[in-house]
Enzyme design. Sequence first.
Site, PDB file in Angstrom:
ATOM      1  N   ILE A 169       0.886  -1.158   0.000  1.00  0.00           N
ATOM      2  CA  ILE A 169       0.000   0.000   0.000  1.00  0.00           C
ATOM      3  C   ILE A 169       0.923   1.207   0.000  1.00  0.00           C
ATOM      4  O   ILE A 169       1.857   1.294   0.807  1.00  0.00           O
ATOM      5  CB  ILE A 169      -0.950   0.003   1.219  1.00  0.00           C
ATOM      6  CG1 ILE A 169      -1.885   1.219   1.185  1.00  0.00           C
ATOM      7  CG2 ILE A 169      -0.206  -0.078   2.529  1.00  0.00           C
ATOM      8  CD1 ILE A 169      -2.963   1.192   2.276  1.00  0.00           C
ATOM      9  N   SER A 170       0.708   2.120  -0.935  1.00  0.00           N
ATOM     10  CA  SER A 170       1.648   3.222  -1.128  1.00  0.00           C
ATOM     11  C   SER A 170       1.707   4.145   0.084  1.00  0.00           C
ATOM     12  O   SER A 170       0.749   4.274   0.852  1.00  0.00           O
ATOM     13  CB  SER A 170       1.260   4.045  -2.363  1.00  0.00           C
ATOM     14  OG  SER A 170       1.459   3.311  -3.544  1.00  0.00           O
ATOM     15  N   GLN A 171       2.848   4.793   0.216  1.00  0.00           N
ATOM     16  CA  GLN A 171       3.043   5.843   1.210  1.00  0.00           C
ATOM     17  C   GLN A 171       1.954   6.908   1.026  1.00  0.00           C
ATOM     18  O   GLN A 171       1.667   7.323  -0.096  1.00  0.00           O
ATOM     19  CB  GLN A 171       4.421   6.455   0.987  1.00  0.00           C
ATOM     20  CG  GLN A 171       4.758   7.646   1.837  1.00  0.00           C
ATOM     21  CD  GLN A 171       6.060   8.302   1.377  1.00  0.00           C
ATOM     22  OE1 GLN A 171       6.658   7.875   0.386  1.00  0.00           O
ATOM     23  NE2 GLN A 171       6.484   9.327   2.084  1.00  0.00           N
TER      24      GLN A 171
END
Length: 210
Positions: free
Chosen positions: A59-61
């Site tokens: 899950i992206s930053q």
Amino acid sequence: MTSQRVRDRLVERLRECGIQDERVLSTIRIVPRHLFIDEALALRAYEDTALPIGHGQTISQPWIVARMTEAVMQVAPKKILEIGTGSGYQSAILASLGLEVYTIERIGKLLRQARKRFRQLGIKIRSKHDDGSTGWTEHAPYNAILVTAAAPTLIDTLIEQLAIGGRLVAPVGTASEQALVQLTRTIDGSITHEILEPVTFVSLLPGMLD
């Protein structure tokens, strides 16, 4: 650590790091990121960091999510295509901003989990289990296209599905060196490119997995 205070702290950090669109910041404050990760990582849900979601994906930053969302929102899109559903968090952010979201995921298990989260939150998102590099021609053209995995170059098939006045935002490069690229199709049909930021994303892979 899912309290409003923790979410507010994340939003303030994003603002300090240059995110200016208050619509994006407000949506990140509201959408429950902890529901998009494993319970074992819930205490880290509102840290500004990428987290593993299995199958070699992340899950992206939050800053990256905000930066990419801010970039596409500048063209006031109504309909957006996302390549790489992953956990579903980016899709949920886009849908919560009022966009008509179409999202493609090549890993069936991740997509099933994401769909469950969408139902849980009452979010309407159209999703498809497929190779994202081919796009979703049935619903093209799109006002915006957002790619959440890195390819060596921008993908022509996706550019062809971008509407006049639309914008595509994608990480481009190798595993060791990538940049976030913004492509805009101008009113006269020509294409402009802009490099936004150095980034690190997982690679965009071909084919499908169940």
